[in-house]
Design a protein around this motif. Sequence first.
Motif, mmCIF file in Angstrom:
data_model
loop_
_atom_site.group_PDB
_atom_site.id
_atom_site.type_symbol
_atom_site.label_atom_id
_atom_site.label_comp_id
_atom_site.label_asym_id
_atom_site.label_seq_id
_atom_site.Cartn_x
_atom_site.Cartn_y
_atom_site.Cartn_z
ATOM 1 N N MET A 162 0.837 -1.203 0.000
ATOM 2 C CA MET A 162 0.000 0.000 0.000
ATOM 3 C C MET A 162 0.865 1.244 0.000
ATOM 4 S SD MET A 162 -3.427 0.777 2.164
ATOM 5 C CE MET A 162 -4.435 2.244 1.848
ATOM 6 N N VAL A 163 0.497 2.185 -0.866
ATOM 7 C CA VAL A 163 1.183 3.468 -0.971
ATOM 8 C C VAL A 163 0.173 4.558 -0.621
ATOM 9 C CG1 VAL A 163 2.426 5.040 -2.501
ATOM 10 C CG2 VAL A 163 2.739 2.565 -2.733
ATOM 11 N N PHE A 164 0.516 5.380 0.365
ATOM 12 C CA PHE A 164 -0.408 6.370 0.906
ATOM 13 C C PHE A 164 -0.163 7.746 0.282
ATOM 14 C CE2 PHE A 164 0.249 3.038 4.002
ATOM 15 C CZ PHE A 164 -1.007 2.775 4.508
ATOM 16 N N GLN A 165 -1.041 8.695 0.634
ATOM 17 C CA GLN A 165 -0.845 10.076 0.195
ATOM 18 C C GLN A 165 0.477 10.603 0.738
ATOM 19 O OE1 GLN A 165 -4.242 12.624 0.995
ATOM 20 N NE2 GLN A 165 -5.659 10.917 0.804
ATOM 21 N N ARG A 166 0.705 10.358 2.018
ATOM 22 C CA ARG A 166 1.970 10.760 2.642
ATOM 23 C C ARG A 166 2.939 9.598 2.565
ATOM 24 N NH1 ARG A 166 2.212 16.199 2.845
ATOM 25 N NH2 ARG A 166 0.117 16.994 3.289
ATOM 26 N N PRO A 212 4.290 -8.159 -3.438
ATOM 27 C CA PRO A 212 2.849 -8.313 -3.230
ATOM 28 C C PRO A 212 2.136 -8.812 -4.486
ATOM 29 C CG PRO A 212 3.377 -6.019 -3.622
ATOM 30 C CD PRO A 212 4.692 -6.745 -3.535
ATOM 31 N N LYS A 213 1.006 -9.453 -4.276
ATOM 32 C CA LYS A 213 0.152 -9.836 -5.401
ATOM 33 C C LYS A 213 -0.735 -8.685 -5.842
ATOM 34 C CE LYS A 213 0.033 -14.776 -4.480
ATOM 35 N NZ LYS A 213 -0.748 -15.999 -4.708
ATOM 36 N N LEU A 214 -0.912 -7.706 -4.948
ATOM 37 C CA LEU A 214 -1.818 -6.592 -5.187
ATOM 38 C C LEU A 214 -1.174 -5.316 -4.674
ATOM 39 C CD1 LEU A 214 -4.772 -5.474 -5.792
ATOM 40 C CD2 LEU A 214 -5.252 -6.008 -3.384
ATOM 41 N N MET A 215 -1.214 -4.250 -5.485
ATOM 42 C CA MET A 215 -0.745 -2.935 -5.041
ATOM 43 C C MET A 215 -1.939 -2.000 -4.880
ATOM 44 S SD MET A 215 2.555 -2.486 -4.469
ATOM 45 C CE MET A 215 2.929 -0.760 -4.818
ATOM 46 N N LEU A 216 -1.978 -1.307 -3.745
ATOM 47 C CA LEU A 216 -3.031 -0.343 -3.439
ATOM 48 C C LEU A 216 -2.416 1.049 -3.378
ATOM 49 C CD1 LEU A 216 -4.654 -2.343 -0.489
ATOM 50 C CD2 LEU A 216 -5.354 -2.385 -2.890
ATOM 51 N N PHE A 217 -3.021 1.990 -4.074
ATOM 52 C CA PHE A 217 -2.537 3.364 -4.090
ATOM 53 C C PHE A 217 -3.663 4.293 -3.643
ATOM 54 C CE2 PHE A 217 0.112 1.168 -7.141
ATOM 55 C CZ PHE A 217 1.373 1.715 -6.966
ATOM 56 N N ASP A 218 -3.422 5.038 -2.564
ATOM 57 C CA ASP A 218 -4.426 5.972 -2.054
ATOM 58 C C ASP A 218 -4.024 7.398 -2.416
ATOM 59 O OD1 ASP A 218 -6.517 7.199 -0.790
ATOM 60 O OD2 ASP A 218 -5.785 6.845 1.243
ATOM 61 N N GLU A 219 -4.496 7.867 -3.567
ATOM 62 C CA GLU A 219 -4.190 9.219 -4.052
ATOM 63 C C GLU A 219 -2.689 9.512 -3.915
ATOM 64 O OE1 GLU A 219 -6.861 12.365 -2.998
ATOM 65 O OE2 GLU A 219 -8.486 10.965 -2.592
ATOM 66 N N PRO A 220 -1.851 8.723 -4.559
ATOM 67 C CA PRO A 220 -0.405 8.819 -4.332
ATOM 68 C C PRO A 220 0.233 10.113 -4.819
ATOM 69 C CG PRO A 220 -0.862 7.395 -6.197
ATOM 70 C CD PRO A 220 -2.191 7.696 -5.560
ATOM 71 N N THR A 221 -0.483 10.906 -5.607
ATOM 72 C CA THR A 221 0.094 12.162 -6.109
ATOM 73 C C THR A 221 -0.539 13.394 -5.483
ATOM 74 O OG1 THR A 221 -1.449 12.240 -7.981
ATOM 75 C CG2 THR A 221 0.637 11.090 -8.330
ATOM 76 N N SER A 222 -1.496 13.220 -4.582
ATOM 77 C CA SER A 222 -2.258 14.380 -4.098
ATOM 78 C C SER A 222 -1.426 15.314 -3.227
ATOM 79 C CB SER A 222 -3.499 13.913 -3.321
ATOM 80 O OG SER A 222 -3.125 13.211 -2.156
ATOM 81 N N ILE A 266 -5.218 -1.422 -7.414
ATOM 82 C CA ILE A 266 -6.406 -0.612 -7.137
ATOM 83 C C ILE A 266 -5.897 0.778 -6.787
ATOM 84 C CG2 ILE A 266 -8.521 -0.342 -5.814
ATOM 85 C CD1 ILE A 266 -8.411 -3.281 -5.098
ATOM 86 N N VAL A 267 -6.341 1.771 -7.527
ATOM 87 C CA VAL A 267 -5.797 3.119 -7.409
ATOM 88 C C VAL A 267 -6.928 4.107 -7.129
ATOM 89 C CG1 VAL A 267 -4.425 4.919 -8.533
ATOM 90 C CG2 VAL A 267 -4.037 2.501 -9.113
ATOM 91 N N VAL A 268 -6.871 4.765 -5.979
ATOM 92 C CA VAL A 268 -7.737 5.915 -5.718
ATOM 93 C C VAL A 268 -7.045 7.137 -6.294
ATOM 94 C CG1 VAL A 268 -8.763 7.376 -3.940
ATOM 95 C CG2 VAL A 268 -8.719 4.902 -3.627
ATOM 96 N N THR A 269 -7.704 7.813 -7.216
ATOM 97 C CA THR A 269 -7.016 8.910 -7.900
ATOM 98 C C THR A 269 -7.983 9.986 -8.365
ATOM 99 O OG1 THR A 269 -5.470 9.447 -9.685
ATOM 100 C CG2 THR A 269 -7.146 7.777 -10.163
#
Length: 255
Positions: free
Chosen positions: A95-99, A169-179, A204-207
């Motif tokens: 998982m990659v967060f905003q911060r 990981p089998k799955l990468m999650l991104f939570d607004e990684p550029t915000s 899965i990317v929140v963007t």
Amino acid sequence: MTAPLVAIRHVSKTFSGHRALQDVSLDVLPGKVVCLIGGSGSGKTTLLRCVNQLTRPDTGGIWLDGELLGVRQAGDKLHRLTDREIARQRLKTGMVFQRFNLFPHMTALGNVMEGLVQVQKRGRALAEAEAQALLARVGLAEKAGNYPAQLSGGQQQRVAIARALAMKPKLMLFDEPTSALDPELVGEVLAVMRELARSGMTMIVVTHELAFAREVADHVVFMDRATIVEQGSAEQVLTAPRERRTQDFLSAVLG
């Protein structure tokens, strides 16, 4: 048909009387990129956190690679997994967060090595070689000895991506990684994410980066008021949305 890598079924979540998710169901197929779009408070981040078990759903279930997350079924009863068991399941996701959440006292190399040494128990020489290769993959080979304070926001986020990838990981999650990035730094992070998509990583990317979603996403999900309003191909949802709420959102974002 291909079985989904992630199967989300009827997930709901309430915080202090506020409904964050309501009866959300979604499949994510292996090797595909799913982008979650929608306004603030629509439920996107909560859904992502449920997949990574940082938030526990009130109802419903989530399966990753065929395994039910967070609970074990025994007869007709569900039993909460131990923290150790949940940590084992969580290793399947990065998982990659905003911060960026990097360790400030460690170099870029040290940040990427940490999980390899502490979690996977790799020898330091092997862990260092793997971490160097990952930093090269995100374009930061020459920054291995720099501390986070010596890196730009875009560089720190790329280190965070490399650190997540270190766990294979089998799955990468991104939570607004550029915000949290200045506009001129957004492109370097999106470039790394494009490379991951091309390599076949399930994501899965929140963007809010709709141009990125249009280019990279296999599936786009528009969320509003804790529910999935519309989902489909990037072309269908972003170019010819069927639902009025989707149309209104895109009109507001795109002007």
